[in-house]
Design a protein around this motif. Sequence first.
Motif, mmCIF file in Angstrom:
data_model
loop_
_atom_site.group_PDB
_atom_site.id
_atom_site.type_symbol
_atom_site.label_atom_id
_atom_site.label_comp_id
_atom_site.label_asym_id
_atom_site.label_seq_id
_atom_site.Cartn_x
_atom_site.Cartn_y
_atom_site.Cartn_z
ATOM 1 N N ASN A 149 5.067 8.608 0.083
ATOM 2 C CA ASN A 149 6.115 7.392 0.295
ATOM 3 C C ASN A 149 5.901 6.521 -0.815
ATOM 4 O OD1 ASN A 149 7.604 5.107 1.072
ATOM 5 N ND2 ASN A 149 7.851 6.186 2.938
ATOM 6 N N SER A 150 6.776 6.501 -1.840
ATOM 7 C CA SER A 150 6.704 5.594 -2.888
ATOM 8 C C SER A 150 6.569 4.268 -2.642
ATOM 9 C CB SER A 150 7.481 5.838 -4.192
ATOM 10 O OG SER A 150 8.770 5.754 -3.388
ATOM 11 N N ASN A 151 7.244 3.804 -1.387
ATOM 12 C CA ASN A 151 7.632 2.307 -1.144
ATOM 13 C C ASN A 151 6.682 1.925 -0.224
ATOM 14 O OD1 ASN A 151 10.060 2.051 -2.419
ATOM 15 N ND2 ASN A 151 11.041 3.309 -0.731
ATOM 16 N N SER A 152 5.542 2.461 0.046
ATOM 17 C CA SER A 152 4.422 2.145 0.972
ATOM 18 C C SER A 152 2.891 2.241 0.446
ATOM 19 C CB SER A 152 4.082 3.228 2.202
ATOM 20 O OG SER A 152 5.608 3.043 3.128
ATOM 21 N N SER A 153 1.920 1.633 1.252
ATOM 22 C CA SER A 153 0.583 1.510 0.975
ATOM 23 C C SER A 153 -0.227 1.471 2.048
ATOM 24 C CB SER A 153 0.210 0.662 -0.017
ATOM 25 O OG SER A 153 0.193 -0.713 0.536
ATOM 26 N N LYS A 177 2.219 6.545 3.320
ATOM 27 C CA LYS A 177 2.521 6.130 4.542
ATOM 28 C C LYS A 177 1.812 6.754 5.445
ATOM 29 C CE LYS A 177 6.162 5.368 7.747
ATOM 30 N NZ LYS A 177 7.705 5.413 8.140
#
Length: 135
Positions: free
Chosen positions: A47-51, A35
Amino acid sequence: MKYYLAYGSNLNLKAMAKRCPSAVKVGSFRLAGYKLVCWQYLNLIPNSNSSVEIGVFSYAKEDEHLLDEYEDYPNLYYKEMIPFMLNGKKEIGLIYFMKKKSLQKPTNEYILECMEGYRDFNFDLNYLNGVFKEQ
């Protein structure tokens, strides 16, 4: 070939030409698992939910010291070599990460330089504006 992976003010092509004269824009990619945040300067945090959109430059190995100086390595940033895909081929690139959070706000000049860099790479300015507003 050496690759440098940029996500902040070094996306700005005019600024990068002054900081690292051998650098040449060669593409971009989306780095998963990170992130973009602003800790006075832009930084990447896991952050595993972001790119994050990343600009790719080729550069001469002898100019790496210029990047180190600009990033205040090893005091403010540390650096890593990470894998990425460029034109369907797996490559390795140099990237800098900030060591610790600063409570200072970014300067208007820094924000404008980053915005110009996002335009240079045709990245989403709304995303960048959101990062600066979160700080």
